[in-house]
Design a protein around this motif. Structure first.
Motif, mmCIF file in Angstrom:
data_model
loop_
_atom_site.group_PDB
_atom_site.id
_atom_site.type_symbol
_atom_site.label_atom_id
_atom_site.label_comp_id
_atom_site.label_asym_id
_atom_site.label_seq_id
_atom_site.Cartn_x
_atom_site.Cartn_y
_atom_site.Cartn_z
ATOM 1 N N LEU B 196 0.835 -1.197 0.000
ATOM 2 C CA LEU B 196 0.000 0.000 0.000
ATOM 3 C C LEU B 196 0.870 1.248 0.000
ATOM 4 C CD1 LEU B 196 -2.777 -0.984 2.539
ATOM 5 C CD2 LEU B 196 -3.088 -0.467 0.133
ATOM 6 N N SER B 197 1.914 1.226 0.816
ATOM 7 C CA SER B 197 2.798 2.382 0.931
ATOM 8 C C SER B 197 3.520 2.643 -0.384
ATOM 9 C CB SER B 197 3.782 2.091 2.054
ATOM 10 O OG SER B 197 4.616 3.171 2.225
ATOM 11 N N ARG B 198 4.032 1.577 -1.007
ATOM 12 C CA ARG B 198 4.695 1.702 -2.313
ATOM 13 C C ARG B 198 3.750 2.328 -3.315
ATOM 14 N NH1 ARG B 198 8.013 -3.222 -2.442
ATOM 15 N NH2 ARG B 198 10.018 -2.451 -1.709
ATOM 16 N N ALA B 199 2.534 1.786 -3.373
ATOM 17 C CA ALA B 199 1.571 2.262 -4.357
ATOM 18 C C ALA B 199 1.292 3.739 -4.154
ATOM 19 C CB ALA B 199 0.283 1.458 -4.240
ATOM 20 N N ARG B 200 1.297 4.159 -2.898
ATOM 21 C CA ARG B 200 0.983 5.550 -2.634
ATOM 22 C C ARG B 200 2.110 6.477 -3.096
ATOM 23 N NH1 ARG B 200 -1.134 8.078 2.895
ATOM 24 N NH2 ARG B 200 0.865 7.374 3.642
ATOM 25 N N PHE B 201 3.312 6.018 -2.945
ATOM 26 C CA PHE B 201 4.416 6.897 -3.346
ATOM 27 C C PHE B 201 4.601 6.937 -4.852
ATOM 28 C CE2 PHE B 201 5.350 7.149 1.048
ATOM 29 C CZ PHE B 201 5.924 8.391 1.181
ATOM 30 N N LEU B 202 3.945 6.034 -5.584
ATOM 31 C CA LEU B 202 3.995 6.096 -7.040
ATOM 32 C C LEU B 202 2.978 7.087 -7.590
ATOM 33 C CD1 LEU B 202 4.493 2.357 -7.933
ATOM 34 C CD2 LEU B 202 6.112 4.235 -8.199
ATOM 35 N N ASP B 204 0.846 10.915 -7.554
ATOM 36 C CA ASP B 204 1.285 12.301 -7.459
ATOM 37 C C ASP B 204 1.178 12.825 -6.044
ATOM 38 O OD1 ASP B 204 1.711 12.281 -10.081
ATOM 39 O OD2 ASP B 204 -0.232 13.134 -10.645
ATOM 40 N N ARG B 205 0.441 12.152 -5.213
ATOM 41 C CA ARG B 205 0.162 12.708 -3.902
ATOM 42 C C ARG B 205 0.441 11.661 -2.830
ATOM 43 N NH1 ARG B 205 -2.983 16.182 -1.088
ATOM 44 N NH2 ARG B 205 -3.907 17.336 -2.767
ATOM 45 N N PRO B 206 1.670 11.627 -2.396
ATOM 46 C CA PRO B 206 1.985 10.655 -1.346
ATOM 47 C C PRO B 206 1.472 11.079 0.030
ATOM 48 C CG PRO B 206 3.957 11.828 -2.012
ATOM 49 C CD PRO B 206 2.863 12.334 -2.883
ATOM 50 N N GLN B 207 1.233 12.369 0.206
ATOM 51 C CA GLN B 207 0.799 12.814 1.528
ATOM 52 C C GLN B 207 -0.689 12.588 1.714
ATOM 53 O OE1 GLN B 207 1.279 14.664 -1.080
ATOM 54 N NE2 GLN B 207 0.570 16.761 -0.882
ATOM 55 N N THR B 208 -1.178 12.833 2.897
ATOM 56 C CA THR B 208 -2.597 12.602 3.155
ATOM 57 C C THR B 208 -3.451 13.656 2.468
ATOM 58 O OG1 THR B 208 -2.318 13.860 5.164
ATOM 59 C CG2 THR B 208 -2.317 11.467 5.379
ATOM 60 N N LEU B 209 -4.696 13.351 2.270
ATOM 61 C CA LEU B 209 -5.615 14.280 1.628
ATOM 62 C C LEU B 209 -5.963 15.397 2.605
ATOM 63 C CD1 LEU B 209 -7.993 11.689 -0.004
ATOM 64 C CD2 LEU B 209 -6.364 13.151 -1.177
ATOM 65 N N PRO B 210 -6.275 16.567 2.087
ATOM 66 C CA PRO B 210 -6.654 17.650 3.006
ATOM 67 C C PRO B 210 -7.983 17.358 3.684
ATOM 68 C CG PRO B 210 -7.008 18.302 0.739
ATOM 69 C CD PRO B 210 -6.305 16.983 0.690
ATOM 70 N N GLY B 211 -8.106 17.838 4.864
ATOM 71 C CA GLY B 211 -9.352 17.632 5.597
ATOM 72 C C GLY B 211 -10.418 18.576 5.102
ATOM 73 N N PRO B 212 -11.641 18.466 5.630
ATOM 74 C CA PRO B 212 -12.698 19.376 5.214
ATOM 75 C C PRO B 212 -12.410 20.782 5.703
ATOM 76 C CG PRO B 212 -13.398 18.060 7.054
ATOM 77 C CD PRO B 212 -12.059 17.540 6.659
ATOM 78 N N GLY B 213 -13.041 21.740 5.066
ATOM 79 C CA GLY B 213 -12.816 23.120 5.470
ATOM 80 C C GLY B 213 -13.640 23.439 6.685
ATOM 81 N N VAL B 214 -12.974 23.867 7.722
ATOM 82 C CA VAL B 214 -13.724 24.288 8.898
ATOM 83 C C VAL B 214 -13.675 25.803 8.931
ATOM 84 C CG1 VAL B 214 -13.964 24.145 11.367
ATOM 85 C CG2 VAL B 214 -13.164 22.188 10.079
ATOM 86 N N HIS B 215 -14.740 26.387 8.469
ATOM 87 C CA HIS B 215 -14.789 27.845 8.439
ATOM 88 C C HIS B 215 -15.439 28.315 9.721
ATOM 89 C CE1 HIS B 215 -13.931 27.461 4.191
ATOM 90 N NE2 HIS B 215 -14.878 26.537 4.150
#
Lengths: 512, 285
Positions: B196-202, B204-215
């Motif tokens: 899973l980790s390998r696949a993620r680094f292949l 464009d976005r290895p980092q986590t997704l942004p969270g929802p906007g808390v306005h």
């Protein structure tokens, strides 16, 4: 100190074989590798049902009450158990058919995957099958075997649940048109739970009125004080619960939807086996427990028979889907069967019991065959159920059309088929008991019902084939066996019914 | 007491309990039918079931009373609530009638049925003598043994078959529940953490997704996050939930309105400040 009651394991053997095979089937699901599961389950299910069939034959002539008085093993029990086990084995063969559907089974790959989801579309083409249907079907058959033998209202209720729950489950497991199938399962479950509640309430009231749930004790109490309001109410509610299972109008509203939505092999199984089991229980309850209080239930059954025949015949006329048409036909046949129930004298005289049992055999075999033919005629979307698609089938596939015609003629009750002999037997029994108005209504209803069966035959032979009509699949070995057995039996029981009629006649004595 | 004098006087305590808990049980049943919220319905039902449990105990049936409390109030109600919470306690039935007049007919027929059965039972039981447990109880250990022993004796002798076949029922229930919920995983389809980790680094976005906007004006997960230039960050959309339009704070954009960075901060000209009597321009220059 509690002494365990005597269990006659010989008398219980059909039940033990089927339920044992079902339990082993559950273990197979848990431990066997996926590729061998299907053949192992089919083999196990056939062993269980055929074994039970053989066991009932070996037990022929037994008359005893066993399991602490909860189980009556007598002529009617064994005859009906043999019928259920035999029809059950044939249904299992229909379940096991793998060469008709391009996806190789009528059952879903995984019932838990939501219908229409991407994963579901992905799985449509795999050849895997949810093999739990086989142990579940065996549990249902086990429940039915117990249902016709129950000598105790409590056992009857537990058996009713054991036979119903698996049916609710497997009705929802069609591979194609899954939402329709799941809707059918939910409808069947909700209405079935309702009917079970009626049965249970009736059981409680009868217990309150007579002080026992044993059929024999109930008869003694009924004979001694000829019942009261409580007993009549309870009996009424019990009968409602049973008539629901037998899909007798006005308790039939689930039948068309469930028959249409469920996978066709399951519909065949339900139409054939459930009906046998339900009528077995109705006969035993009415004659063993309430035979002395006939005045309470005879008008009720009389009215239900008339309503059922009329509703089934008239609404059957308006159907355009073959499965729905056969469902209404099943409602009408439930009415004819009740004619036989009426034709059984209070003291055990009259040929009503034997006639009803014979009718159950013929109807079960014929309807199983008819549904088996339905699985053969297919278009790109699965089975081609619409009447218009069957136009001109006689020209395209003469053999299929001929076999279907045979079954339809038998359902209509045309002479030289099993259906005629069965109808003749139940009507004669009713007339002997003085219920000739009922027989007249039954004859009229048969005439109306014959119209919609014959319409299909006319459509198959005398209209032009439609351009992009359905194809007729080449059945694999299991379906071929089913068709051969049911077609032969339908003809044989029509031409030479003597042997089976005699057998039913000799078996027709209740022990209680 | 001899059988000739059959008839036990109902004690004061029993009568008091009946007249207190009877209305309570009835109120629970009515509340269960009438309350709009499914969870409230379930709780009303608990009240009815507990009252019934007490009735059973009072009527010399302690086993039935215990079963009522343990099985119905304990197990089955918890299951109800569990399912309600799974389905979502806000979900309500559609009140559209698919069959015209169905509800009126159902009410009329239901009331008629209840009246018929109720009247029948009332008529059949009105003059029944009260016997008490000892008079009616046969079974193992004689009439003087307790209710629990008698139930056990019957369960393992007379109703042994029913008891055993109930086992088949439980197997069917367990297999059915599994069948409808358990999705079998393809063998070998389960990826290891490393894969899973390998696949993620292949990607464009290895980092986590942004969270929802808390306005300041939204606390919902449906509120999308905003990018620095004010566009919606599509990566922050929650799966299966429509992004919600969130009313934003007024946001000055463009050279004309912003002017210099100081103006954008609202610290250049007192007239641009939206805080009356607040920050005024030149003070901290």
């Amino acid at each position: 100190m509690i002494d365990a009651p005597d269990f006659s394991f010989a008398a219980l053997s059909p039940l033990l074989l089927v339920l044992g095979a079902a339990c082993i089937g559950v273990l197979v699901e848990a431990f066997a590798p996926r590729d061998v599961r299907h053949p192992v389950q089919v083999g196990l299910a056939l062993t269980g049902t055929v074994g039970a069939f053989v066991a009932t034959l070996l037990l022929a002539g037994t008359r005893e009450v066993t399991a602490g008085g909860a189980l009556a093993v007598d002529g009617p029990t064994l005859f009906l158990q043999a019928t259920i086990a035999g029809l059950g084995a044939l249904s299992i063969l229909l379940f096991a058919e793998r060469s008709l559907d391009p996806a190789r089974s009528a059952f879903v790959v995984s019932a838990a995957v939501p219908a229409g989801s991407p994963r579901d579309r992905e799985l449509v083409t795999t050849q895997r099958v949810q093999t739990e249907v086989y142990p579940l079907a065996l549990f249902a058959i086990g429940g039915m075997l117990l249902f016709v033998a129950a000598n105790d209202l409590l056992v009857m209720f537990v058996a009713l649940e054991v036979l119903s729950l698996p049916l609710y489950l497997i009705s929802g497991m069609a591979r194609r048109r899954r939402l329709l199938s799941q809707e059918a399962a939910v409808k069947y479950f909700l209405l079935g739970a309702f009917a079970s509640a009626f049965f249970l309430y009736g059981l409680a009231l009868v217990y309150g009125a007579t002080g026992s749930v044993r059929l024999r004790d109930i008869r003694e109490a009924v004979t001694a004080e000829s019942g009261g309001v409580l007993m009549v109410l309870g009996l009424g509610l019990l009968v409602v619960g049973l008539l629901f299972k037998a899909s007798v109008a006005p308790f039939h509203s689930w039948t068309p939807d469930v028959y249409q939505g469920a996978p066709t092999p399951v519909t065949a199984f339900m139409a054939a086996c459930t009906k046998v089991a339900a009528f077995g229980a109705i006969l035993r309850l009415l004659y063993v427990a309430f035979g002395a209080a006939e005045w309470t239930w005879r008008p009720l059954i009389y009215a239900a028979a008339i309503i059922s025949m009329i509703v089934g015949a008239v609404l059957g006329l308006t159907q355009t889907d073959l499965k729905r048409m056969l469902a209404y036909s099943s409602v009408a046949h439930a009415g004819f069967l009740l004619t036989g129930v009426i034709g059984f004298g209070a003291g055990g005289d009259g040929s009503g019991l034997a006639a009803t049992m014979f009718y159950l055999v013929t109807y079960g075999l014929t309807t199983l065959g008819a549904f088996a033919v339905l699985t053969l005629v297919r278009d790109g979307d699965g089975e081609a159920g619409h009447l218009s698609q069957w136009a001109g089938l006689g020209a395209r596939s003469p053999l299929t059309a001929a076999v279907m015609s045979l079954f339809l003629l038998a359902l209509a009750g045309i002479p030289l088929t099993a259906g005629f002999t069965g109808k003749f037997a139940v009507f004669r029994a009713a007339i002997e008991q003085g219920a000739w108005p009922l027989a007249v209504v039954a004859l009229l209803a048969s005439a109306v019902a014959a119209f919609f069966y014959l319409r299909v035959i006319v459509l198959m032979y005398f209209s032009d084939p439609v351009a992009d009509g359905p194809t007729v699949g080449v059945p694999g070995l299991p379906t071929t066996i089913v068709l051969a057995v049911t077609a032969t039996a339908t003809l044989a029981l029509g031409i030479l019914p003597g042997a089976v009629l005699d057998l039913a006649g000799r078996a027709a004595i209740f022990v209680g | 007491m001899t059988p000739e004098t059959a008839g036990v006087v109902i004690g004061t305590g029993e009568a008091v309990i009946f007249w207190i808990l009877g209305p309570v049980a009835l109120a629970g049943a009515l509340g269960m039918v009438l309350s709009r919220n499914a969870v409230h319905s379930a709780l009303w039902l608990v009240l009815t079931m507990l009252s019934l449990g007490v009735f059973y105990v009072v009527q010399e049936a302690p086993f039935l009373g215990a079963v009522q409390v343990i099985v119905y109030t304990g197990a089955i109600m918890i299951l109800f609530l569990f399912v309600l919470m799974l389905v979502g306690r806000d979900s309500s039935d559609s009140v559209v009638e698919t069959l015209r007049g169905q509800r009126v007919a159902a009410l009329a027929l239901g009331a008629g049925f209840a009246a018929l059965v109720g009247a029948g039972i009332a008529r059949a039981t009105q003059d029944l003598p009260v016997l008490g447990l000892e008079q009616v109880q046969g079974g193992v250990g004689g009439p003087s043994s307790g209710n629990v022993e008698a139930v056990a004796g019957l369960l393992y002798t007379r109703y042994l078959l029913a008891f055993e076949v109930t086992g088949a029922l439980l197997i069917v229930a367990a297999v059915g529940a599994l069948l409808l919920t358990h999705v079998e995983r393809e063998p070998g389809s389960r990826q290891t953490q490393k894969e899973l980790s390998r696949a993620r680094f292949l990607t464009d976005r290895p980092q986590t997704l942004p969270g929802p906007g808390v306005h300041a004006r939204a606390t919902s997960v449906a509120a999308p996050a905003l990018l620095p230039d004010g566009r919606l960050a599509e990566d922050s959309f929650a799966t299966g939930i429509e992004p919600e339009q969130v009313e934003q704070m007024p946001r000055p954009t463009g050279r004309e309105q912003l002017g210099s960075p100081d103006a954008a901060l609202g610290s250049l000209d007192p007239t641009l400040s939206d805080t009356p009597g607040g920050r005024t321009g030149g003070e901290h220059r």
